[in-house]
Enzyme design. Structure first.
Site, PDB file in Angstrom:
ATOM      1  N   MET A 154      -1.059   9.092  12.132  1.00 23.95           N
ATOM      2  CA  MET A 154      -2.185   9.436  11.409  1.00 23.95           C
ATOM      3  C   MET A 154      -2.836  10.807  12.241  1.00 23.95           C
ATOM      4  O   MET A 154      -3.727  11.188  12.221  1.00 23.95           O
ATOM      5  CB  MET A 154      -3.133   8.620  11.338  1.00 23.95           C
TER       6      MET A 154
ATOM      7  N   ASP B 100       0.622  -1.129   0.024  1.00 26.21           N
ATOM      8  CA  ASP B 100       0.044  -0.049   0.010  1.00 26.21           C
ATOM      9  C   ASP B 100       1.006   1.298   0.130  1.00 26.21           C
ATOM     10  O   ASP B 100       2.107   0.981  -0.211  1.00 26.21           O
ATOM     11  CB  ASP B 100      -1.221   0.081   1.098  1.00 26.21           C
TER      12      ASP B 100
ATOM     13  N   LYS C  79      -4.748   2.615   0.506  1.00 24.43           N
ATOM     14  CA  LYS C  79      -5.973   2.952   1.137  1.00 24.43           C
ATOM     15  C   LYS C  79      -5.888   4.546   1.077  1.00 24.43           C
ATOM     16  O   LYS C  79      -4.722   4.941   1.484  1.00 24.43           O
ATOM     17  CB  LYS C  79      -6.039   2.305   2.247  1.00 24.43           C
TER      18      LYS C  79
END
Ligand code: SAH
Length: 464
Positions: A384, A249, A271
């Site tokens: 994040m 990813d 993603k």
């Protein structure tokens, strides 16, 4: 790359060598090792060179080079110390479109010779593209010490079994698997230890029983680390090089991906923040489907698969379906970024614990329990956390954490593009506002961040 690496068959072919000194002797030796027939032209010729060339069926001519000498030769080497002669050999050879190497002069050459590790029939060739031959030779010395001398015997053994293996296994996939097992297993150990007969016997047994090749697929859930390929584990690398298909990813760096087996199928399952849920089930299913086709599936994940990596969910389904898998830990972003930014996550004087937290927002707000995050002796690492950064910092202050608490945002940690922004929780958001920061970023908060100014010089320069 400036050059195409290739191995050229010169067996029993006449090759022209212009020059008669020591350098020419070295060139003659390597040509003769490859079974070329050498023709030497030079006004003076070293006696050892002459003897060697004559012994091996070649000829020597005591005279000056003439452009017509190129004739039908396909490969020409100029090894004289006379620039003008080298030039004239080069232009005559170029005019005839043959392969020409002028020793130590890439400009006059259309091929260059690599530093070689000879485990015939296994050959490792190294080139620096003519830019740093000494470096290439140093690397050769290192590889020499890594590759046992008996590797050549192992390769010969492979050669003797090639046809037999082809007859037993019709698909290239099964053949590759047979060889991977054989060359990493007991037969290889026997051959390397010099017991060729026993190795052959065992290989034949394995071939007869088909035992060493399972058609059962499996999945490797592998942590790829935060970006710098040097931070991969040995096991990750080994599995990357034997997988049939690679699912990766957004977080997996190109440098890491380049180390996967060249002919492995690569599937991007990147993603984005918004469409997580749906895609995750699709990925889980894909892993199962591919493994059921008998493939060795490498699921490559940034950092560590079990730290905000949803690795648990991916193997859950595998476990339910009875598909064999293994999980390989990786260096998580917190460790990688902290090291490369010179911020120890714990420190006797500053932090006795560290906490990894997801800063991912739900409905525009972080649902982190802030009252638990106020201990000044605890380092906080937010994954994040870029979008939620202003909110995270403000809420820490609102709940009572000192507004002067140092905070760092590390962008693309451990890669060549790493950037580190250091401020406090009260002004970090402002500081990065105009900086065009993109993910991935990691937010580190706590007194340890103050050590960055002192320690960041001593950290390895990231590569790849
Ligand atoms: N499993 C991963 C984390 C996946 S969550 C690990 O163990 O590292 C994705 C978050 O990881 C990103 O939003 C970012 O906060 C962090 N991250 C991953 N690689 C990073 C890098 N090279 N530099 C900074 N942050 C990184």
């Amino acid at each position: 790359m400036d050059y195409l690496p290739l191995f050229y068959d010169v067996r029993n072919r006449p090759c022209l060598l212009v020059g008669g000194g020591e350098v020419a002797l070295r060139k003659a030796q390597s040509l003769i090792r490859s079974q070329a027939i050498v023709h030497v032209i030079a006004p003076e010729i070293d006696s050892a060179l002459e003897q060697l060339v004559r012994e091996k069926g070649g000829k020597v001519e005591y005279r000056f080079f003439e452009p017509e000498d190129i004739g039908d030769y396909r490969l020409v080497v100029a090894a004289t110390d006379d620039e003008a002669v080298n030039k004239s050999v080069s232009s005559a050879a170029h005019a005839k479109g043959c392969l020409i190497n002028v020793v130590d002069n890439p400009e006059l050459s259309n091929f260059i010779t690599p530093a070689v590790i000879d485990r015939d029939p296994l050959i490792v060739a190294i080139s620096s593209g003519g830019q740093a031959p000494v470096l290439a030779r140093q690397l050769r010395a290192r590889i020499e010490s890594l590759v046992p001398a008996s590797y050549g015997q192992l390769a010969q053994l492979g050669g003797r079994f090639r046809e037999r293996v082809k007859q037993v296994f019709s698909s290239p996939q099964l053949r590759r698997r047979f060889w991977e097992n054989a060359l990493q297993g007991v037969p290889a150990e026997l051959a390397l230890a010099g017991n060729i007969e026993a190795a052959e016997r065992l290989l034949q047994e394995q071939l007869d029983s088909g035992e060493s090749v399972s058609t059962q697929g499996e999945v490797y859930l592998v942590g790829a680390g935060p970006g710098d390929p040097d931070l991969l584990t040995f096991r990750a690398l080994r599995l990357m090089q034997q997988a049939d298909v690679v699912l990766y990813d957004r977080l997996v760096s190109q440098g890491v991906l380049d180390l996967a087996r060249k002919d492995a199928e690569r599937i991007y399952v990147g993603k984005r923040r918004s469409d997580h849920a749906l895609q995750q089930t699709a990925i889980n299913q894909l892993l199962v489907d591919l493994a059921k086709q008998g493939k060795r599936v490498l699921r490559l994940k940034g950092g560590d698969p079990f730290i905000f990596g949803r690795g648990g969910e991916e193997i859950e389904q595998l476990a339910e379906e009875g598909i064999p898998f293994q999980v390989v830990p990786g260096i998580t972003a917190a460790s990688g970024c902290a090291s490369y930014a010179g911020i120890p996550l714990t420190h006797r004087d500053h932090a006795q614990s560290v906490r990894f937290i997801t800063g991912h927002l739900k409905n525009g707000q972080s649902n982190v329990h802030f009252p638990e995050l106020l201990d000044p002796a605890q380092t906080l690492v937010f994954y994040m956390g870029l979008v939620g950064l202003p909110d995270i910092c403000q809420r820490l202050i609102d709940h009572g954490r000192d507004p002067h608490t140092p905070a760092a945002l590390i962008e693309k940690g451990t890669t060549r593009e790493q950037r580190v922004f250091v401020a406090t929780i009260s002004d970090l958001a402002e500081k990065i506002a105009g900086q065009d920061v993109h993910g991935p970023t990691l937010l580190i908060i706590g007194d340890v961040v103050s050590l960055h100014s002192k320690l960041h010089w001593f950290h390895p320069r990231p590569v790849g």
